[in-house]
Design a protein around this motif. Structure first.
Motif, PDB file in Angstrom:
ATOM      1  N   LEU A  90      -2.317  -4.435  -2.844  1.00  0.00           N
ATOM      2  CA  LEU A  90      -1.642  -3.160  -2.617  1.00  0.00           C
ATOM      3  C   LEU A  90      -1.085  -2.578  -3.913  1.00  0.00           C
ATOM      4  CD1 LEU A  90       0.191  -3.920   0.742  1.00  0.00           C
ATOM      5  CD2 LEU A  90      -1.856  -2.519   0.401  1.00  0.00           C
ATOM      6  N   ARG A  91      -0.575  -3.440  -4.779  1.00  0.00           N
ATOM      7  CA  ARG A  91      -0.086  -2.962  -6.080  1.00  0.00           C
ATOM      8  C   ARG A  91      -1.239  -2.334  -6.879  1.00  0.00           C
ATOM      9  NH1 ARG A  91       2.269  -7.249  -7.677  1.00  0.00           N
ATOM     10  NH2 ARG A  91       0.409  -8.200  -8.522  1.00  0.00           N
ATOM     11  N   PHE A  92      -2.372  -3.017  -6.888  1.00  0.00           N
ATOM     12  CA  PHE A  92      -3.540  -2.501  -7.603  1.00  0.00           C
ATOM     13  C   PHE A  92      -3.950  -1.137  -7.058  1.00  0.00           C
ATOM     14  CE2 PHE A  92      -8.190  -2.069  -7.747  1.00  0.00           C
ATOM     15  CZ  PHE A  92      -8.408  -2.121  -9.119  1.00  0.00           C
ATOM     16  N   LEU A  93      -4.015  -1.004  -5.738  1.00  0.00           N
ATOM     17  CA  LEU A  93      -4.445   0.254  -5.123  1.00  0.00           C
ATOM     18  C   LEU A  93      -3.433   1.373  -5.352  1.00  0.00           C
ATOM     19  CD1 LEU A  93      -5.913  -1.053  -1.742  1.00  0.00           C
ATOM     20  CD2 LEU A  93      -7.179  -0.276  -3.755  1.00  0.00           C
ATOM     21  N   LEU A  94      -2.139   1.048  -5.243  1.00  0.00           N
ATOM     22  CA  LEU A  94      -1.121   2.081  -5.434  1.00  0.00           C
ATOM     23  C   LEU A  94      -1.154   2.619  -6.864  1.00  0.00           C
ATOM     24  CD1 LEU A  94       1.325   3.708  -4.426  1.00  0.00           C
ATOM     25  CD2 LEU A  94       2.772   1.819  -5.223  1.00  0.00           C
ATOM     26  N   ALA A 129      -4.309  -8.473  15.601  1.00  0.00           N
ATOM     27  CA  ALA A 129      -4.716  -7.502  14.578  1.00  0.00           C
ATOM     28  C   ALA A 129      -3.548  -6.932  13.790  1.00  0.00           C
ATOM     29  CB  ALA A 129      -5.476  -6.353  15.245  1.00  0.00           C
ATOM     30  N   SER A 130      -2.313  -7.315  14.127  1.00  0.00           N
ATOM     31  CA  SER A 130      -1.144  -6.689  13.492  1.00  0.00           C
ATOM     32  C   SER A 130      -1.140  -6.814  11.961  1.00  0.00           C
ATOM     33  CB  SER A 130       0.150  -7.251  14.080  1.00  0.00           C
ATOM     34  OG  SER A 130       0.199  -8.659  13.958  1.00  0.00           O
ATOM     35  N   PRO A 131      -1.517  -7.968  11.375  1.00  0.00           N
ATOM     36  CA  PRO A 131      -1.553  -7.996   9.896  1.00  0.00           C
ATOM     37  C   PRO A 131      -2.550  -6.992   9.320  1.00  0.00           C
ATOM     38  CG  PRO A 131      -1.635 -10.222  10.804  1.00  0.00           C
ATOM     39  CD  PRO A 131      -1.861  -9.285  11.942  1.00  0.00           C
ATOM     40  N   PHE A 132      -3.688  -6.840   9.995  1.00  0.00           N
ATOM     41  CA  PHE A 132      -4.696  -5.896   9.505  1.00  0.00           C
ATOM     42  C   PHE A 132      -4.250  -4.448   9.719  1.00  0.00           C
ATOM     43  CE2 PHE A 132      -6.797  -9.805  10.826  1.00  0.00           C
ATOM     44  CZ  PHE A 132      -7.444 -10.164   9.655  1.00  0.00           C
ATOM     45  N   LEU A 133      -3.515  -4.219  10.815  1.00  0.00           N
ATOM     46  CA  LEU A 133      -2.973  -2.882  11.040  1.00  0.00           C
ATOM     47  C   LEU A 133      -1.967  -2.508   9.948  1.00  0.00           C
ATOM     48  CD1 LEU A 133      -2.393  -2.832  14.905  1.00  0.00           C
ATOM     49  CD2 LEU A 133      -3.874  -1.291  13.605  1.00  0.00           C
ATOM     50  N   LEU A 134      -1.101  -3.464   9.605  1.00  0.00           N
ATOM     51  CA  LEU A 134      -0.123  -3.201   8.553  1.00  0.00           C
ATOM     52  C   LEU A 134      -0.820  -2.936   7.224  1.00  0.00           C
ATOM     53  CD1 LEU A 134       2.756  -3.050   7.451  1.00  0.00           C
ATOM     54  CD2 LEU A 134       2.702  -5.546   7.184  1.00  0.00           C
ATOM     55  N   GLY A 135      -1.798  -3.794   6.895  1.00  0.00           N
ATOM     56  CA  GLY A 135      -2.528  -3.608   5.646  1.00  0.00           C
ATOM     57  C   GLY A 135      -3.273  -2.283   5.611  1.00  0.00           C
ATOM     58  N   GLY A 136      -3.941  -1.946   6.714  1.00  0.00           N
ATOM     59  CA  GLY A 136      -4.672  -0.687   6.776  1.00  0.00           C
ATOM     60  C   GLY A 136      -3.755   0.517   6.686  1.00  0.00           C
ATOM     61  N   ARG A 174       7.867   0.694  -1.250  1.00  0.00           N
ATOM     62  CA  ARG A 174       7.504   0.218  -2.594  1.00  0.00           C
ATOM     63  C   ARG A 174       7.480  -1.304  -2.708  1.00  0.00           C
ATOM     64  NH1 ARG A 174      10.338  -0.567  -7.541  1.00  0.00           N
ATOM     65  NH2 ARG A 174      12.264  -0.038  -6.480  1.00  0.00           N
ATOM     66  N   PRO A 175       8.447  -2.057  -2.129  1.00  0.00           N
ATOM     67  CA  PRO A 175       8.375  -3.519  -2.252  1.00  0.00           C
ATOM     68  C   PRO A 175       7.100  -4.110  -1.650  1.00  0.00           C
ATOM     69  CG  PRO A 175      10.568  -2.849  -1.553  1.00  0.00           C
ATOM     70  CD  PRO A 175       9.700  -1.627  -1.479  1.00  0.00           C
ATOM     71  N   PHE A 176       6.575  -3.502  -0.576  1.00  0.00           N
ATOM     72  CA  PHE A 176       5.327  -3.998  -0.003  1.00  0.00           C
ATOM     73  C   PHE A 176       4.193  -3.904  -1.016  1.00  0.00           C
ATOM     74  CE2 PHE A 176       7.646  -2.922   3.899  1.00  0.00           C
ATOM     75  CZ  PHE A 176       7.372  -4.015   4.687  1.00  0.00           C
ATOM     76  N   PHE A 177       4.170  -2.809  -1.765  1.00  0.00           N
ATOM     77  CA  PHE A 177       3.080  -2.592  -2.718  1.00  0.00           C
ATOM     78  C   PHE A 177       3.242  -3.454  -3.961  1.00  0.00           C
ATOM     79  CE2 PHE A 177       2.851   1.309  -0.217  1.00  0.00           C
ATOM     80  CZ  PHE A 177       1.476   1.403  -0.015  1.00  0.00           C
TER      81      PHE A 177
END
Length: 256
Positions: free
Chosen positions: A115-119, A48-55, A106-109
């Motif tokens: 993530l860019r869209f949401l930010l 679940a780690s990718p989903f945890l990071l995304g969440g 910021r680089p993640f978004f």
């Protein structure tokens, strides 16, 4: 220039916002990880780690949207800086916008579409989902910014909706039309409006109140001064400096 007490106050507000923005994702990650571990053990955590990071990162956007609920709305215009209420509201929005940079995420978004869209949306921008940018894009005054469908923006570029001059803060909407391509190091100043499929070469920049028609190409290292209008399908050569208040027609060619 703001007084020393006001500068310190702005810093304190920024620290409070940053503490909140660290607490919200950290709380989500802790609670979610604990539930997954209790239910599925370490194997569940690994899967679940990718989903945890995304969440966790999405919850960061939620925190920004929550903070903006309590910030006075910005509006287009010219205001005394820093004493006008709109100027002080802008300082609050500016602190909120810096949180992704100050917390190092910021680089993640900016490097991922969702993530860019949401930010940017959480910051008040009118941005399409299908946009491609580098991970180091700077967007200031997002509530003044509109980015159309299919826009491509290269590295070390920036889009701005304000400038401060002679004790005045000016806020202006900045629009990038659908299909525009901005190469490395392009800076769009406040009040810039690009029609559809405008292209910019690397390290070109616009000042305030610039209008460029659809299909125009702006070459490398071009400087466009304030209050310039360029028509549709024009060609601006490399290293050109266009002075203030110039009016360049449709299909015009400005050579290097």
């Amino acid at each position: 220039m703001p007084s020393i007490p006001l500068l310190i106050l702005f810093d304190l507000v920024g620290w409070v916002f940053m503490a909140f923005e660290i607490a919200v994702p950290a709380t989500f990650a802790t609670l979610a990880s604990r539930w997954i571990y209790d239910s599925f053990g370490w194997g569940g955590i690994a899967l679940a780690s990718p989903f945890l990071l995304g969440g966790t990162l999405i919850s960061f956007c939620g925190g920004i949207a929550f903070l903006r609920l309590f910030a006075p709305k910005l509006r287009e215009g010219e205001f005394s800086f820093p004493n006008h209420p709109v100027a002080r509201a802008w300082a609050v929005h500016f602190q909120i916008a810096r949180l992704a940079q100050m917390t190092g995420v910021r680089p993640f978004f900016m490097g991922t579409t969702l993530l860019r869209f949401l930010l940017l949306r959480s910051l008040g921008a009118k941005n399409a989902f299908r946009v491609s940018t580098s991970s180091d894009l700077y967007v200031y005054d997002a509530s003044m910014i509109e980015i159309g469908e299919g826009v491509l923006i290269g590295g070390s570029s920036g889009v701005v909706g304000h400038y401060i001059d002679s004790g005045k803060l000016t806020l202006l909407p900045t629009k990038i039309g659908a299909g525009c391509q901005l190469m490395t190091g392009v800076l769009l100043g406040p009040g810039t409006e690009l029609g559809e499929k405008v292209s910019f070469g690397s390290f070109s920049r616009t000042a305030a109140y610039v209008r460029i028609g659809a299909g125009t190409h702006v070459g490398l290292q071009v400087t466009i001064e304030p209050q310039v209008t360029i028509g549709k399908r024009a060609l601006i050569g490399n290293h050109v400096i266009i002075g203030p208040k110039c009016d360049i027609g449709d299909r015009a060619v400005v050579e290097s």
